[in-house]
Scaffold this active site. Structure first.
Site, PDB file in Angstrom:
ATOM      1  N   HIS A 123      37.938  36.916  34.629  1.00 24.42           N
ATOM      2  CA  HIS A 123      37.717  35.711  34.616  1.00 24.42           C
ATOM      3  C   HIS A 123      38.614  35.065  33.645  1.00 24.42           C
ATOM      4  CE1 HIS A 123      35.364  31.837  34.444  1.00 24.42           C
ATOM      5  NE2 HIS A 123      35.045  32.233  35.406  1.00 24.42           N
ATOM      6  N   ASP A 166      31.422  36.229  41.995  1.00 23.96           N
ATOM      7  CA  ASP A 166      31.854  36.156  43.239  1.00 23.96           C
ATOM      8  C   ASP A 166      31.693  37.735  43.801  1.00 23.96           C
ATOM      9  OD1 ASP A 166      32.547  33.911  43.886  1.00 23.96           O
ATOM     10  OD2 ASP A 166      34.577  33.833  43.109  1.00 23.96           O
TER      11      ASP A 166
HETATM   12  N1  ACO Z   1      42.464  43.030  38.943  1.00 24.00           N
HETATM   13  C1  ACO Z   1      43.605  43.619  38.154  1.00 24.00           C
HETATM   14  N2  ACO Z   1      44.108  43.081  37.026  1.00 24.00           N
HETATM   15  C2  ACO Z   1      43.753  41.880  36.715  1.00 24.00           C
HETATM   16  C3  ACO Z   1      42.309  41.176  37.329  1.00 24.00           C
HETATM   17  C4  ACO Z   1      41.861  41.639  38.616  1.00 24.00           C
HETATM   18  N3  ACO Z   1      40.882  41.096  39.199  1.00 24.00           N
HETATM   19  N4  ACO Z   1      42.294  40.028  36.759  1.00 24.00           N
HETATM   20  C5  ACO Z   1      43.091  40.040  35.556  1.00 24.00           C
HETATM   21  N5  ACO Z   1      43.997  41.271  35.722  1.00 24.00           N
HETATM   22  C6  ACO Z   1      44.870  41.488  34.722  1.00 24.00           C
HETATM   23  C7  ACO Z   1      46.029  40.593  34.756  1.00 24.00           C
HETATM   24  O1  ACO Z   1      46.962  40.905  35.574  1.00 24.00           O
HETATM   25  C8  ACO Z   1      46.594  40.657  33.033  1.00 24.00           C
HETATM   26  O2  ACO Z   1      47.379  41.971  33.045  1.00 24.00           O
HETATM   27  P1  ACO Z   1      48.508  42.086  31.868  1.00 24.00           P
HETATM   28  O3  ACO Z   1      47.648  41.502  30.690  1.00 24.00           O
HETATM   29  O4  ACO Z   1      48.738  43.559  32.051  1.00 24.00           O
HETATM   30  O5  ACO Z   1      49.591  41.136  32.445  1.00 24.00           O
HETATM   31  C9  ACO Z   1      45.415  40.682  32.449  1.00 24.00           C
HETATM   32  O6  ACO Z   1      44.146  41.278  33.435  1.00 24.00           O
HETATM   33  C10 ACO Z   1      44.654  39.560  31.865  1.00 24.00           C
HETATM   34  O7  ACO Z   1      44.537  38.736  32.961  1.00 24.00           O
HETATM   35  P2  ACO Z   1      43.899  37.219  32.467  1.00 24.00           P
HETATM   36  O8  ACO Z   1      45.025  36.683  31.546  1.00 24.00           O
HETATM   37  O9  ACO Z   1      42.449  37.597  31.964  1.00 24.00           O
HETATM   38  O10 ACO Z   1      43.572  36.679  33.975  1.00 24.00           O
HETATM   39  P3  ACO Z   1      43.714  35.205  34.224  1.00 24.00           P
HETATM   40  O11 ACO Z   1      43.043  34.419  33.212  1.00 24.00           O
HETATM   41  O12 ACO Z   1      45.329  34.652  34.433  1.00 24.00           O
HETATM   42  O13 ACO Z   1      43.008  35.054  35.639  1.00 24.00           O
HETATM   43  C11 ACO Z   1      41.315  35.400  37.391  1.00 24.00           C
HETATM   44  C12 ACO Z   1      41.715  35.314  35.903  1.00 24.00           C
HETATM   45  C13 ACO Z   1      42.247  34.443  37.997  1.00 24.00           C
HETATM   46  C14 ACO Z   1      39.800  35.188  37.662  1.00 24.00           C
HETATM   47  C15 ACO Z   1      41.512  36.863  37.535  1.00 24.00           C
HETATM   48  O14 ACO Z   1      40.790  37.735  36.725  1.00 24.00           O
HETATM   49  C16 ACO Z   1      41.606  37.170  39.080  1.00 24.00           C
HETATM   50  O15 ACO Z   1      42.808  36.973  39.790  1.00 24.00           O
HETATM   51  N6  ACO Z   1      40.588  37.765  39.308  1.00 24.00           N
HETATM   52  C17 ACO Z   1      40.331  38.088  41.042  1.00 24.00           C
HETATM   53  C18 ACO Z   1      40.088  36.985  41.765  1.00 24.00           C
HETATM   54  C19 ACO Z   1      38.912  36.570  41.360  1.00 24.00           C
HETATM   55  O16 ACO Z   1      37.579  37.286  41.353  1.00 24.00           O
HETATM   56  N7  ACO Z   1      38.376  35.115  41.141  1.00 24.00           N
HETATM   57  C20 ACO Z   1      37.205  34.524  40.975  1.00 24.00           C
HETATM   58  C21 ACO Z   1      37.168  33.859  39.512  1.00 24.00           C
HETATM   59  S1  ACO Z   1      35.481  33.220  39.074  1.00 24.00           S
HETATM   60  C22 ACO Z   1      35.479  32.001  40.061  1.00 24.00           C
HETATM   61  O17 ACO Z   1      36.348  31.311  40.387  1.00 24.00           O
HETATM   62  C23 ACO Z   1      33.991  31.683  40.478  1.00 24.00           C
END
Ligand code: ACO
Length: 432
Positions: free
Chosen positions: A309, A366
């Site tokens: 998130h 989700d």
């Molecule tokens: N799976 C694998 N790796 C992940 C995931 C994931 N679901 N989410 C984040 N990461 C990784 C990123 O690649 C990043 O890795 P790095 O540090 O090696 O580059 C690290 O975790 C940190 O990422 P964040 O900066 O926390 O992620 P960001 O804020 O950019 O994205 C998001 C948040 C879009 C929700 C992301 O976690 C994601 O894509 N999740 C999957 C999609 C999802 O479930 N979306 C629903 C969100 S809730 C909502 O809208 C109701």
């Protein structure tokens, strides 16, 4: 004396006001920085930018706290229902009995869609994306209610109560109509006597001469899913609503833009992506380790859907509530969904994995919401539209804050330009 922070660039110091929110949230106010120094604050994706002052929702991502107008989400989920929580989010207080009745009445009175608007829906291919149809239908609302959508804040605020009821009630009706249109079923018109969620279930699942009847648990589960989505601070789609609203665009247009933002798989579309992932694990009969391994590659297109998130770094309190509710709802409905077992297994496996632990990636709302929606009978391609029904109160409340703020300004961020520097026009004949 008001606290200030000092930014030093070269030898010059710039005092910047410090802001403290009611829950102790701290911010440095950089609004005057550019005029004073020529520098802007750079924050790609606004991850560390407070874009507004808001009184609607408090979210502490480090500690897994979510409160609407001060009320913890756990208490609302336990004691309230979607319509009452919507009133709270929109108007700032829990309604008394008269206010609740009047709000419910407005929602009931404004549920139906005009015949001409139905024709717009019928103009779409049945294969169209439900979110594309929903946003288009909502963006058509100003055409039918021009007096509530004048694109003048003062004027539109005068009709706010009615516009809010129309938006909230009709988004639900449109979603049910999209479902029936895609299935080639005749539309079921809303029934004035039914509560909000029961009316939705009726419009989705009743047949001519045969009313939909279900256990009360179904409407209760739907209430919970919608309530848990009611608002979520400055998320991507709500910020979109605020941004569009800040140009003095009316409520319906602003919400329609929010719905477009919600459609993406990294936001509202994630609930579909989660179910596709779980289904594919089920169909292939593996244990999900393939998805976990792929997610660790760092590629955006291989993320573990329903995990992570933008702001929660501990747990998503909504995921906790909905995860627990999954067990109860499925047991009460007598449903044994193999996808729930897969989801639990996947969650456990990811929570033990160093990659997810190190990045503080936990299930978000989700991850489990799709399983409940499936138990209710909602098909997967409609999941994100369900999110839109739930998020409508948040969009409405946030638009109102923008419209009612006398000191508000149009949202207009800056950028750091990285393209070519000035060069002279080259005639076609001289280009390589
Ligand atoms: N799976 C694998 N790796 C992940 C995931 C994931 N679901 N989410 C984040 N990461 C990784 C990123 O690649 C990043 O890795 P790095 O540090 O090696 O580059 C690290 O975790 C940190 O990422 P964040 O900066 O926390 O992620 P960001 O804020 O950019 O994205 C998001 C948040 C879009 C929700 C992301 O976690 C994601 O894509 N999740 C999957 C999609 C999802 O479930 N979306 C629903 C969100 S809730 C909502 O809208 C109701």
């Amino acid at each position: 004396m008001a606290k200030t922070a000092t930014l030093k660039i070269d030898d010059k110091e710039y005092p910047l006001p410090v802001m403290i929110g009611t829950e102790g949230e701290k911010a440095v106010d950089t609004r005057a920085l550019r005029a004073a120094s020529g520098y802007v604050a750079y924050d790609q994706g606004y991850g560390n930018t407070g874009s507004c002052e808001s009184q609607i929702t408090f979210l502490d991502g480090d500690n897994g706290i979510l409160r609407h107008r001060g009320y913890p989400i756990e208490q609302l989920a336990h004691h309230s229902d979607f319509v009452e929580t919507a009133y709270l989010v929109i108007y700032g207080e829990l309604p008394n009995a008269t206010q609740r009745r009047e709000f419910g009445l407005q929602l009931r009175k404004n549920a139906a869609i005009e015949t001409q608007m139905q024709k717009i829906l019928e103009g779409f291919p049945t294969s169209a994306s439900p979110m594309a149809m929903l946003s288009a239908m909502v963006s058509a609302l100003p055409a039918y209610y021009p007096h509530l959508a004048t694109n003048n804040f003062e004027q539109d605020l005068k009709g706010f109560d009615l516009a809010a009821a129309i938006a909230m009630s009709k988004i639900r009706t449109i979603v049910a109509m999209i479902y029936r249109y895609q299935k080639g079923l005749p539309f079921m018109f809303p029934k004035q006597e039914l509560p909000f969620c029961d009316n939705f279930l009726h419009m989705m699942f009743s047949e001519p001469y045969q009313d939909y009847v279900s256990m009360p648990e179904v409407a209760k589960a739907l209430n919970l899913v919608l309530l848990l989505h009611a608002d979520h601070e400055q998320n991507c789609s709500t910020s979109t609503v605020r941004m569009v609203g800040s140009s003095a665009s009316n409520l319906f247009t602003s919400i329609s833009a929010g719905i477009c933002a919600l459609a993406g798989p990294l936001h509202g579309g994630a609930n579909v992506a989660v179910m596709q992932m779980l289904q594919s694990i089920h169909d292939e009969g593996d244990d999900g380790s393939r998805f976990i391994a792929a997610a660790k590659s760092g590629s955006k297109s291989n993320r573990l859907m329903g995990f992570g998130h933008a702001v929660y770094r501990n747990f998503d309190p909504r995921a906790k509530i909905i995860g627990e509710a999954c067990d109860t709802v499925l047991t009460r409905l007598g449903i044994d969904d193999p996808l729930l077992k897969i989801a639990k297994h996947l969650e456990q496996a990811a929570l033990k994995d160093e990659y997810f632990v190190a990045r503080k990636l936990y299930p978000n709302v989700d991850f489990y919401s799709g399983i409940i929606m499936r138990a209710i009978g909602i098909p997967m391609n409609m999941f994100t539209t369900m999110f839109a029904i739930g998020r409508a109160p948040g969009y409405i409340a946030n638009w109102r804050e923008v419209a009612a703020n006398p000191k508000g300004r149009i949202y207009r961020p800056r950028q750091i330009y990285g393209g070519p520097v000035k060069r002279d026009y080259v005639p076609m004949a001289q280009r390589g």
